[in-house]
Write an enzyme that holds these catalytic residues in place. Sequence first.
Site, PDB file in Angstrom:
ATOM      1  N   HIS A  65      -8.625  -4.099  -1.503  1.00 38.55           N
ATOM      2  CA  HIS A  65      -7.307  -4.196  -2.148  1.00 38.55           C
ATOM      3  C   HIS A  65      -6.278  -4.912  -1.310  1.00 38.55           C
ATOM      4  O   HIS A  65      -5.161  -5.174  -1.766  1.00 38.55           O
ATOM      5  CB  HIS A  65      -6.798  -2.828  -2.617  1.00 38.55           C
ATOM      6  CG  HIS A  65      -7.005  -1.700  -1.667  1.00 38.55           C
ATOM      7  ND1 HIS A  65      -6.014  -1.199  -0.895  1.00 38.55           N
ATOM      8  CD2 HIS A  65      -8.134  -1.002  -1.361  1.00 38.55           C
ATOM      9  CE1 HIS A  65      -6.503  -0.217  -0.159  1.00 38.55           C
ATOM     10  NE2 HIS A  65      -7.780  -0.087  -0.423  1.00 38.55           N
ATOM     11  N   HIS A  94       0.698  -8.006   1.184  1.00 34.45           N
ATOM     12  CA  HIS A  94       0.691  -8.023  -0.281  1.00 34.45           C
ATOM     13  C   HIS A  94       1.091  -9.424  -0.703  1.00 34.45           C
ATOM     14  O   HIS A  94       2.048  -9.976  -0.163  1.00 34.45           O
ATOM     15  CB  HIS A  94       1.698  -7.016  -0.836  1.00 34.45           C
ATOM     16  CG  HIS A  94       1.442  -5.607  -0.385  1.00 34.45           C
ATOM     17  ND1 HIS A  94       0.682  -4.718  -1.107  1.00 34.45           N
ATOM     18  CD2 HIS A  94       1.826  -4.934   0.734  1.00 34.45           C
ATOM     19  CE1 HIS A  94       0.614  -3.561  -0.476  1.00 34.45           C
ATOM     20  NE2 HIS A  94       1.306  -3.658   0.661  1.00 34.45           N
ATOM     21  N   GLU A 104       6.210  -6.942  -2.599  1.00 35.18           N
ATOM     22  CA  GLU A 104       6.362  -5.671  -3.317  1.00 35.18           C
ATOM     23  C   GLU A 104       7.843  -5.386  -3.543  1.00 35.18           C
ATOM     24  O   GLU A 104       8.281  -5.190  -4.661  1.00 35.18           O
ATOM     25  CB  GLU A 104       5.713  -4.535  -2.515  1.00 35.18           C
ATOM     26  CG  GLU A 104       4.216  -4.711  -2.363  1.00 35.18           C
ATOM     27  CD  GLU A 104       3.477  -3.393  -2.336  1.00 35.18           C
ATOM     28  OE1 GLU A 104       3.649  -2.638  -1.358  1.00 35.18           O
ATOM     29  OE2 GLU A 104       2.720  -3.115  -3.301  1.00 35.18           O
ATOM     30  N   HIS A 117       3.410  -5.440   5.907  1.00 37.07           N
ATOM     31  CA  HIS A 117       3.735  -4.043   6.202  1.00 37.07           C
ATOM     32  C   HIS A 117       3.090  -3.637   7.508  1.00 37.07           C
ATOM     33  O   HIS A 117       1.857  -3.618   7.607  1.00 37.07           O
ATOM     34  CB  HIS A 117       3.234  -3.133   5.080  1.00 37.07           C
ATOM     35  CG  HIS A 117       4.010  -3.283   3.813  1.00 37.07           C
ATOM     36  ND1 HIS A 117       3.521  -2.957   2.580  1.00 37.07           N
ATOM     37  CD2 HIS A 117       5.288  -3.736   3.618  1.00 37.07           C
ATOM     38  CE1 HIS A 117       4.463  -3.198   1.662  1.00 37.07           C
ATOM     39  NE2 HIS A 117       5.534  -3.684   2.267  1.00 37.07           N
TER      40      HIS A 117
HETATM   41  C1  SG4 Z   1      -2.685  -1.157   1.515  1.00 43.59           C
HETATM   42  O1  SG4 Z   1      -3.553  -0.936   0.436  1.00 43.59           O
HETATM   43  C2  SG4 Z   1      -3.386  -0.817   2.825  1.00 43.59           C
HETATM   44  O2  SG4 Z   1      -4.601  -1.486   2.935  1.00 43.59           O
HETATM   45  C3  SG4 Z   1      -3.580   0.683   2.939  1.00 43.59           C
HETATM   46  O3  SG4 Z   1      -4.161   1.031   4.187  1.00 43.59           O
HETATM   47  C4  SG4 Z   1      -2.224   1.365   2.824  1.00 43.59           C
HETATM   48  O4  SG4 Z   1      -2.372   2.770   2.933  1.00 43.59           O
HETATM   49  C5  SG4 Z   1      -1.621   1.038   1.495  1.00 43.59           C
HETATM   50  O5  SG4 Z   1      -1.478  -0.368   1.361  1.00 43.59           O
HETATM   51  C6  SG4 Z   1      -0.238   1.665   1.318  1.00 43.59           C
HETATM   52  O6  SG4 Z   1       0.612   1.260   2.366  1.00 43.59           O
HETATM   53  O7  SG4 Z   1       2.581   0.336   3.331  1.00 43.59           O
HETATM   54  N1  SG4 Z   1       1.902  -0.539   1.087  1.00 43.59           N
HETATM   55  S1  SG4 Z   1       2.021   0.728   2.039  1.00 43.59           S
HETATM   56  O8  SG4 Z   1       2.767   1.769   1.361  1.00 43.59           O
HETATM   57  O9  SG4 Z   1      -1.371   2.844   4.979  1.00 43.59           O
HETATM   58  C7  SG4 Z   1      -1.935   3.392   4.054  1.00 43.59           C
HETATM   59  C8  SG4 Z   1      -5.269   1.814   4.138  1.00 43.59           C
HETATM   60  O10 SG4 Z   1      -5.925   1.954   3.142  1.00 43.59           O
HETATM   61  C9  SG4 Z   1      -2.139   4.865   4.047  1.00 43.59           C
HETATM   62  C10 SG4 Z   1      -5.614   2.474   5.412  1.00 43.59           C
HETATM   63 ZN    ZN Z   2       1.777  -2.263   1.933  1.00 45.63          ZN
END
Ligand code: SG4
Ligand code: ZN
Length: 258
Positions: A65, A94, A104, A117
């Site tokens: 993703h 993203h 985002e 991020h």
């Molecule tokens: C992305 O999918 C990252 O790959 C995720 O990392 C991350 O989740 C997720 O975004 C949400 O992060 O800064 N956009 S965000 O709110 O950092 C986490 C993992 O899957 C928990 C480890």
């Molecule tokens: Zn993110």
Amino acid sequence: QSQFSCDHQCNAPDKWNHAHSDCEGKYQSPINIVTRKTSKDERLTPFQFDNYQQTFRGTIKNNGHSVQVGVPHLSTVSDGGLPTSYKAVQFHLHWGDNGGPGSEHTIDGEQYPMELHIVHMKHHYTDLITALSDPEGVAVLGFFYERSNSANRKYDPIINALQSIKATNGNTSLIPMSLAQLIPAEQNLTTYYRYKGSLTTPGCTEAVIWTLFENPIPLSMAQLRVFSELKFHDEKQMVGTFRPVQPLNGRQVFRSGG
Ligand code: SG4
Ligand code: ZN
């Protein structure tokens, strides 16, 4: 992460809300920041970045993703109105379709081509899961990108590595690089926005202190387009990896002023 499968509508909250009740919360991310409605807060002083210059040999992974790089926990941030110091855990991005809108967060309705991020957790935690049980356990520093005419050579380690991780679960080691080389110089990081929100992917946990820096990072169109060569699980082009903006529900957004 098998907790959600992603396609072009990886974002569509209507697809996840049933399976992930936290994604229906009141304090969700991302948001549109209306700059004239932000309030200046003198407690939002410049950040102190420690060990951001330190080079490390990271592994970059296509996790189905996003692309993600785990970073050694020795880079930390403090001040910037944060309650304590936070250590870096990982960074990811993203993006849109071939350099089209992909951030985002949006600023006055403007969606940038990409958003970085850098995910941090409070210094005393050892894993993100535990940090997410604390309402201020996680601090994400968000940076926007802008299209520039020339390539940003500081991004060569990342861009070159993307060639080897086009398939989901692909990973490769990066040549030594630092977090500092990915972001604007420290003196250009004093203007930022702050609000409290959530992870932008399921479980959408409301445990994140968000910072969005005003100054964007330049990348050429050719560099931006390489991200669209990555593939989701189902072999579709990995594009549009952003969640749409969520309601503020009365939250105040602050801007730096210290
Ligand atoms: C992305 O999918 C990252 O790959 C995720 O990392 C991350 O989740 C997720 O975004 C949400 O992060 O800064 N956009 S965000 O709110 O950092 C986490 C993992 O899957 C928990 C480890
Ligand atoms: Zn993110």
